[in-house]
Design a protein around this motif. Structure first.
Motif, PDB file in Angstrom:
ATOM      1  N   ASN A 286       0.691  -1.163   0.019  1.00  0.00           N
ATOM      2  CA  ASN A 286       0.015  -0.107  -0.043  1.00  0.00           C
ATOM      3  C   ASN A 286       1.073   1.204   0.207  1.00  0.00           C
ATOM      4  O   ASN A 286       0.273   2.452  -0.135  1.00  0.00           O
ATOM      5  CB  ASN A 286      -1.028  -0.003   1.286  1.00  0.00           C
ATOM      6  CG  ASN A 286      -0.298   0.171   2.729  1.00  0.00           C
ATOM      7  OD1 ASN A 286       0.803  -0.438   2.584  1.00  0.00           O
ATOM      8  ND2 ASN A 286      -0.974   0.822   3.334  1.00  0.00           N
ATOM      9  N   LEU A 287       2.015   1.243   0.233  1.00  0.00           N
ATOM     10  CA  LEU A 287       3.083   2.445   0.205  1.00  0.00           C
ATOM     11  C   LEU A 287       4.012   2.424  -1.134  1.00  0.00           C
ATOM     12  O   LEU A 287       4.514   3.205  -1.156  1.00  0.00           O
ATOM     13  CB  LEU A 287       4.144   2.405   1.486  1.00  0.00           C
ATOM     14  CG  LEU A 287       3.621   2.195   2.718  1.00  0.00           C
ATOM     15  CD1 LEU A 287       4.115   2.321   3.819  1.00  0.00           C
ATOM     16  CD2 LEU A 287       2.447   3.815   2.817  1.00  0.00           C
ATOM     17  N   ILE A 288       3.642   1.605  -1.935  1.00  0.00           N
ATOM     18  CA  ILE A 288       4.538   1.437  -3.248  1.00  0.00           C
ATOM     19  C   ILE A 288       3.542   2.308  -4.271  1.00  0.00           C
ATOM     20  O   ILE A 288       2.434   2.064  -4.520  1.00  0.00           O
ATOM     21  CB  ILE A 288       4.459   0.149  -3.746  1.00  0.00           C
ATOM     22  CG1 ILE A 288       5.457  -0.733  -2.883  1.00  0.00           C
ATOM     23  CG2 ILE A 288       5.406   0.145  -5.093  1.00  0.00           C
ATOM     24  CD1 ILE A 288       5.599  -2.061  -3.078  1.00  0.00           C
ATOM     25  N   THR A 289       4.250   3.217  -4.527  1.00  0.00           N
ATOM     26  CA  THR A 289       3.596   4.391  -5.465  1.00  0.00           C
ATOM     27  C   THR A 289       3.856   4.018  -7.058  1.00  0.00           C
ATOM     28  O   THR A 289       3.140   4.272  -7.921  1.00  0.00           O
ATOM     29  CB  THR A 289       3.953   5.949  -5.244  1.00  0.00           C
ATOM     30  OG1 THR A 289       5.299   5.936  -5.404  1.00  0.00           O
ATOM     31  CG2 THR A 289       3.584   6.137  -3.969  1.00  0.00           C
ATOM     32  N   SER A 290       5.283   3.466  -7.273  1.00  0.00           N
ATOM     33  CA  SER A 290       5.555   3.363  -8.724  1.00  0.00           C
ATOM     34  C   SER A 290       6.712   2.021  -8.726  1.00  0.00           C
ATOM     35  O   SER A 290       7.212   2.042  -8.018  1.00  0.00           O
ATOM     36  CB  SER A 290       5.909   4.400  -9.438  1.00  0.00           C
ATOM     37  OG  SER A 290       7.054   4.932  -8.799  1.00  0.00           O
TER      38      SER A 290
ATOM     39  N   TRP B  64      13.852   9.509 -23.194  1.00  0.00           N
ATOM     40  CA  TRP B  64      14.459   8.372 -22.894  1.00  0.00           C
ATOM     41  C   TRP B  64      14.423   7.817 -21.528  1.00  0.00           C
ATOM     42  O   TRP B  64      14.667   8.722 -20.751  1.00  0.00           O
ATOM     43  CB  TRP B  64      15.870   8.408 -23.489  1.00  0.00           C
ATOM     44  CG  TRP B  64      15.943   8.095 -25.096  1.00  0.00           C
ATOM     45  CD1 TRP B  64      16.618   9.100 -25.919  1.00  0.00           C
ATOM     46  CD2 TRP B  64      15.723   7.060 -25.801  1.00  0.00           C
ATOM     47  NE1 TRP B  64      16.385   8.913 -27.110  1.00  0.00           N
ATOM     48  CE2 TRP B  64      15.788   7.506 -27.211  1.00  0.00           C
ATOM     49  CE3 TRP B  64      15.102   5.968 -25.635  1.00  0.00           C
ATOM     50  CZ2 TRP B  64      15.493   6.891 -28.360  1.00  0.00           C
ATOM     51  CZ3 TRP B  64      14.966   5.017 -26.806  1.00  0.00           C
ATOM     52  CH2 TRP B  64      14.922   5.627 -28.218  1.00  0.00           C
ATOM     53  N   ASP B  65      14.043   6.628 -21.318  1.00  0.00           N
ATOM     54  CA  ASP B  65      13.892   6.302 -19.726  1.00  0.00           C
ATOM     55  C   ASP B  65      13.792   4.839 -19.778  1.00  0.00           C
ATOM     56  O   ASP B  65      13.808   4.170 -20.873  1.00  0.00           O
ATOM     57  CB  ASP B  65      12.607   6.766 -19.121  1.00  0.00           C
ATOM     58  CG  ASP B  65      12.562   7.005 -17.884  1.00  0.00           C
ATOM     59  OD1 ASP B  65      13.414   6.598 -17.303  1.00  0.00           O
ATOM     60  OD2 ASP B  65      12.042   7.996 -17.375  1.00  0.00           O
ATOM     61  N   ILE B  66      13.734   4.330 -18.540  1.00  0.00           N
ATOM     62  CA  ILE B  66      13.672   2.945 -18.486  1.00  0.00           C
ATOM     63  C   ILE B  66      12.155   2.715 -18.376  1.00  0.00           C
ATOM     64  O   ILE B  66      11.317   3.569 -17.730  1.00  0.00           O
ATOM     65  CB  ILE B  66      14.506   2.217 -17.168  1.00  0.00           C
ATOM     66  CG1 ILE B  66      14.078   3.025 -15.758  1.00  0.00           C
ATOM     67  CG2 ILE B  66      15.968   2.375 -17.513  1.00  0.00           C
ATOM     68  CD1 ILE B  66      14.645   2.395 -14.489  1.00  0.00           C
ATOM     69  N   PRO B  67      11.648   1.538 -18.392  1.00  0.00           N
ATOM     70  CA  PRO B  67      10.179   1.298 -18.348  1.00  0.00           C
ATOM     71  C   PRO B  67       9.719   1.269 -16.711  1.00  0.00           C
ATOM     72  O   PRO B  67      10.550   1.128 -16.039  1.00  0.00           O
ATOM     73  CB  PRO B  67      10.028  -0.317 -18.854  1.00  0.00           C
ATOM     74  CG  PRO B  67      11.007  -0.590 -19.582  1.00  0.00           C
ATOM     75  CD  PRO B  67      12.341   0.169 -18.977  1.00  0.00           C
ATOM     76  N   GLY B  68       8.402   1.672 -16.542  1.00  0.00           N
ATOM     77  CA  GLY B  68       8.110   1.766 -15.405  1.00  0.00           C
ATOM     78  C   GLY B  68       6.669   2.671 -15.362  1.00  0.00           C
ATOM     79  O   GLY B  68       6.302   3.627 -16.124  1.00  0.00           O
ATOM     80  N   GLY B  69       6.142   2.571 -14.121  1.00  0.00           N
ATOM     81  CA  GLY B  69       4.937   3.337 -14.031  1.00  0.00           C
ATOM     82  C   GLY B  69       4.160   3.075 -12.672  1.00  0.00           C
ATOM     83  O   GLY B  69       4.679   2.360 -11.895  1.00  0.00           O
ATOM     84  N   HIS B  70       2.947   3.488 -12.630  1.00  0.00           N
ATOM     85  CA  HIS B  70       2.052   3.464 -11.469  1.00  0.00           C
ATOM     86  C   HIS B  70       1.314   2.267 -11.126  1.00  0.00           C
ATOM     87  O   HIS B  70       0.880   1.612 -12.112  1.00  0.00           O
ATOM     88  CB  HIS B  70       1.053   4.780 -11.280  1.00  0.00           C
ATOM     89  CG  HIS B  70       1.787   5.951 -11.103  1.00  0.00           C
ATOM     90  ND1 HIS B  70       2.286   6.454  -9.990  1.00  0.00           N
ATOM     91  CD2 HIS B  70       2.014   7.176 -12.059  1.00  0.00           C
ATOM     92  CE1 HIS B  70       2.823   7.640 -10.167  1.00  0.00           C
ATOM     93  NE2 HIS B  70       2.533   7.989 -11.499  1.00  0.00           N
ATOM     94  N   ILE B  71       1.500   1.670  -9.862  1.00  0.00           N
ATOM     95  CA  ILE B  71       1.000   0.272  -9.793  1.00  0.00           C
ATOM     96  C   ILE B  71      -0.428   0.681  -9.645  1.00  0.00           C
ATOM     97  O   ILE B  71      -1.111   1.396  -9.105  1.00  0.00           O
ATOM     98  CB  ILE B  71       1.478   0.062  -8.339  1.00  0.00           C
ATOM     99  CG1 ILE B  71       1.410  -1.593  -8.259  1.00  0.00           C
ATOM    100  CG2 ILE B  71       1.202   0.831  -7.047  1.00  0.00           C
ATOM    101  CD1 ILE B  71       2.065  -2.303  -7.057  1.00  0.00           C
ATOM    102  N   GLU B  72      -1.333  -0.497 -10.190  1.00  0.00           N
ATOM    103  CA  GLU B  72      -2.766  -0.555 -10.331  1.00  0.00           C
ATOM    104  C   GLU B  72      -3.211  -0.961  -9.027  1.00  0.00           C
ATOM    105  O   GLU B  72      -2.493  -1.877  -8.381  1.00  0.00           O
ATOM    106  CB  GLU B  72      -3.306  -0.920 -11.597  1.00  0.00           C
ATOM    107  CG  GLU B  72      -3.015   0.105 -12.748  1.00  0.00           C
ATOM    108  CD  GLU B  72      -3.425  -0.231 -14.057  1.00  0.00           C
ATOM    109  OE1 GLU B  72      -4.115  -1.331 -13.993  1.00  0.00           O
ATOM    110  OE2 GLU B  72      -2.956   0.370 -15.089  1.00  0.00           O
TER     111      GLU B  72
END
Length: 167
Positions: free
Chosen positions: A27-31, A52-60
């Protein structure tokens, strides 16, 4: 463990890297983010809003951190593979004078990082938020990733070190 301060918009935020395979509370992991490797090269994606970036994003809501990373890697890079947790960044807003209880992120949150060894490389379709992918030698990263600094390098070094431990 490395700590740095960054300016996100008008906010000063404290970031601390922990190389640790035990993840914080979901519950504290934002991305979730990760370094993806194919034939000893690092994959970067060119994102519509960030470059340019590494893959990633917000957790659903109903995802585990690993499911989130695999989804983001597929959406942004059209890849699949085996993932290994590397650790996390503690995102600490306790010294951020702009943060309050109505902020979209917790006062102390976490960004989780993985290493992915790519097992399936799908045709790149650019249907989501990225419009290009590239595979580079890790020492070429500063030619692509704007704002790369020692903090990012420490996490990449962790990903490279973990490869040696997994073999």
């Amino acid at each position: 463990m490395t700590t740095t301060y960054v300016n996100w918009g008008e906010s000063k935020v404290k970031l601390t890297w922990h190389a640790n395979q035990t993840l914080p509370s979901r519950n504290l992991i934002t991305s979730v983010h990760g370094y993806c490797f194919h034939e000893e090269k690092l994959m970067l994606v060119n994102l519509n809003q960030r470059g340019w970036d590494i893959p990633g994003g917000h957790i659903e809501q109903d995802e585990t951190p690993e499911e989130c990373f695999k989804r983001e890697a597929m959406e942004e890079g059209y890849i699949e593979g085996r993932c290994y947790p590397l650790g996390y960044i503690i995102v600490d807003h306790s010294e951020n004078t702009k943060w309050d209880e109505s902020s979209p992120y917790p006062e102390i949150g976490y960004q989780v990082f993985y290493r992915m060894d790519i097992e399936q490389l799908h045709p790149f379709e650019a249907k989501f938020e990225s419009f290009q992918r590239v595979f580079i030698k890790t020492d070429e990263i500063t030619n692509y990733y704007q704002g790369w600094h020692e903090f990012h390098q420490e996490i990449l070094n962790c990903a490279l070190t973990n490869k040696k431990r997994m073999v």
